[in-house]
Scaffold this active site. Structure first.
Site: not given
Lengths: 495, 495
Positions: B293, B263-264, B267
């Site tokens: 996001e 997830h990160e 980003h």
């Protein structure tokens, strides 16, 4: 009543915040930043320098300083005002454009130095280092004019306020009257004795780290206000409320990392012991690098290599690392730690040969700053002087003129403070033991309480309220000299 | 010709450096700072905010923005000027004193939240959180007046430029028409099937870490420009050239950390893909948090929980963690990762129940901001709404209203972007696969190249040159809507 002074406090508090932020970013750069972050970090550090420079160059600052002088300040406020004035003279001497150029060049050069050192590539570093040197000389000239000193003394004054090269020449000359012949004598005698038993490695990094943390706790390091990490060149960074010390590990040599940790812990204890009431003000900061180095050397060299402390550390090391029990015997460790041997690396040097490393750097940097030597000639001059002072020649620049971060990061005039600090450490430790005779016995129990209590009161909490010599005089009865250092060397090595 | 514009670029570049420095210090605070550094860090972050605020409040900035509008700027310069104007409207709306107060209160509250969460102590946190809320409302009122919006929309606009609660209400209402009954249906059906085989732990932290690093490399994370560390609340911090992502480990659950890392990394890839020619300018920054996001959810939820990617990840996990081979079978993993179950913790929620967590927070924060609810009543209201939306009640506030860092750190108006981002992620991934049909096959080989290539061109490199809707329209043919998200859910969960 103290309107101008209060305005100054607010201004300098903001400058201090910027400088604190710079310390944190500098620590990050040295300890954990990925290489690709270097350009952005350079710009960040340069911007902080420029903004601090803009604040010190505010048009009304000189008037405020003058006005505050008539506001009936108390002793510490007066001292604070004196430090503000010193910072103002240093800060206004150098144009903002030059400050920014220096910061960018230094950050770039420091990053390049890391790989140049690994690759033994002095030539590759040369253009960047030349840029840093040229800019430092330019800034030195500007400061020399403002301070009324020589260029070198102006740079020196940044690290050791009010110290001058004339005094260093005299102190170093006293040292040179004594050290070379004494060193030769010690080496000769040690050769004739049985060699001490060296503990055999490997010494796993995790165990070294855990022993280091335990010793930091013993000295009194507060982990709620600091960290221990790894960097190429060990240092004490961060800020008084968040002290970041670093070390580096060698699995074949546990002494280097552990004594390094104790050294940086000495620095850290000084920072932590600064008066919290004066946080953010110049008078609340450490009193120059000679005093700072005295605190690291006092912990590392005076306290932690003493026979007393080694009776505590020996069993601790034995438990941690195992191996031949004879090696961990306190008397054996003491003989090991008082072994004198000329070596190539300053940070690994014993305390008897260390001053030669500093004298070499002091002479070379003066020659470079005063234009008596070209930077391209540095490796040759370095190797020649190593041969002359220590009787050995580096096989490469990695073990020669590329070993230290100071010049690449623009810290010309910094090196003498190491040996001045060693003298101060001996002088302070002797006075502490005279005032508190229980100190050696406590160290033998791993208890640094009495020593740190005395240092806190007589050195740390004094911050920059007085000059180095005034603090030393109040604490030890004398200004800085070589007598205590000489006695210490003779006591420790003259058996 | 572009004198005013160039002056603005210089000014905003400095503001950006200050904000970048703040990012680094914020990362440090969350990941590695000792607690005792909190007060000093608060002052540092507040000073940076104040100085940035002084720059945006420069008396001539409005005139410069107006003048630059007549300087014949190119498209990106015009967009940059538009962003400068937006920042100026936001920045001048709030008085400097309030900015400083907010920064101090937020840093203090964030630090307090860490222990309050551990100690399940909402009452202890309440005064600090109330202070943050009150100051946010005060700032929101000032911004609302300048922007001509409601107070809540003014706060929302900080995170998702041009988004308004009216549109959110409509999008969330579309979701609510579909999700609750569909969720119940999926849960019902999954109950009737054999449960997937869960891999059994413990999953050692070092192995989770090493798998996470390998997956980051597979996605394309450049470790020369970033790091992976640990923090209480995983986040992506730092700056585009030095992206610092964090995760947290649970030895009983490898999915949480590894999917968190992915997830990160999503980003991080967005940050890294921003156009380097526009570094330091607002137009070169990420286009709001909905788009941000979308990039993290696209990597984590769309790509890495796809059947294709799991055929690559399954054997990799099996090799790393061992245990029952059936558990690592791709089809089993896919069933495991599409398991729908109402839970207490937002960051652990599956993608079907996640929107309910966001709708809860959106409604509660609107009520708090609009004065319809007292902060002291938050725990009760939270638990009641959890029961209503997800059919479960938190046993304590640690698993309820204390779980997120957002409110303690002053990020009111942020939560909706998670679900708006999930919608955008589905819309973008569908368009990417339509444009590059090789994407799923490549993911099955652990090859993110085609996907990242398309994202780089259509999303990342667009930065803030256009609005979220304009970027989405150019990339996917539509403005933000729920259709793609709905299709995705039905495709993945409707078997």
């Amino acid at each position: 009543m103290t309107k101008a002074y209060k305005t100054l406090e607010t201004r300098f508090r903001r400058m201090n915040v910027l400088s604190d932020i710079g310390s944190m970013l500098h620590w990050d750069m040295a300890a954990i930043m990925p290489d690709g972050g270097a350009n952005a970090r350079s710009e960040q550090l340069a911007t902080l320098d420029v903004m601090e420079n803009e604040l010190i160059n505010a048009a009304d600052l000189g008037d405020l300083i003058e006005d505050a002088g008539n506001e009936g300040l108390d002793e510490w406020q007066q001292a604070n005002l004196g430090e503000m004035k010193r910072a103002w003279v240093h800060g206004t001497a150098v144009p903002a454009e030059l400050v920014e150029k220096m910061s960018l060049a230094e950050t770039r050069c420091e990053v390049a130095w890391r790989s140049a050192r690994a690759d033994n590539d002095f030539k590759g570093l040369l253009p960047k280092l030349q840029e840093v040197l040229d800019l430092s000389i330019e800034a030195g000239h500007a400061k020399a004019a403002a301070l009324g000193t020589s260029v070198y003394d102006a740079l020196l004054d940044q690290y050791d306020p009010m110290m001058r090269s004339e005094r260093i020449d005299s102190l170093f000359s006293d040292l040179e009257d004594f050290l070379p012949s004494y060193t030769a004598e010690v080496i000769e005698r040690q050769k004739s004795e049985d060699a001490p038993v060296a503990p055999t490695g490997p010494f796993p990094v995790e165990i070294q780290n855990s022993v280091g943390l335990d010793l930091m706790k013993a000295v009194g390091f507060d982990f709620d206000h600091g960290r221990l990490d790894i960097s190429h060149h060990p240092f004490c960074g961060g800020i008084p409320d968040d002290v970041r010390i670093t070390t580096r590990y060698d699995e074949n040599d546990f002494t280097s990392a552990i004594m390094g940790v104790l050294h940086e812990t000495g620095h850290a204890m000084y920072e932590r012991g600064l008066p919290s009431d004066w946080r953010g003000q110049l008078v609340g900061k450490a009193r120059g690098m000679t005093m700072h180095e005295s605190q690291s050397l006092l912990v590392e060299m005076q306290a932690c290599r003493s026979e007393e402390f080694l009776t505590y550390a020996g069993p601790m090391f034995e438990k941690a690392f195992g191996g031949n029990a004879k090696a961990w015997d306190a008397a054996n460790l003491h003989r090991l730690y008082t072994r004198v041997e000329p070596g190539l690396i300053r940070v690994d040097a014993d305390e008897v040969t260390y001053p030669a490393h500093v004298i070499l750097r002091y002479r070379l940097e003066r020659a470079l700053i005063e234009g008596d030597m070209k930077l391209a000639d540095l490796p040759g001059a370095w190797n020649e002087m190593m041969q002359k002072l220590l009787g050995i020649t580096p096989p490469d620049d990695r073990n020669g003129c590329l070993q230290d971060i100071h010049w690449p990061s623009g810290a010309w005039g910094y090196f003498p403070t190491y040996t001045l600090g060693a003298m101060a450490a001996a002088q302070i430790f002797a006075a502490a033991k005279e005032a508190c005779p229980e100190i050696p016995g406590a160290l033998a129990q791993g208890n640094f309480g009495p020593l740190m209590g005395w240092l806190g009161q007589n050195i740390h909490s004094q911050a920059s309220s007085r000059s180095t010599d005034d603090i030393l005089h109040a604490a030890t009865g004398k200004v800085l000299g070589i007598d205590a250092f000489k006695s210490h060397i003779i006591n420790r090595y003259g058996q």
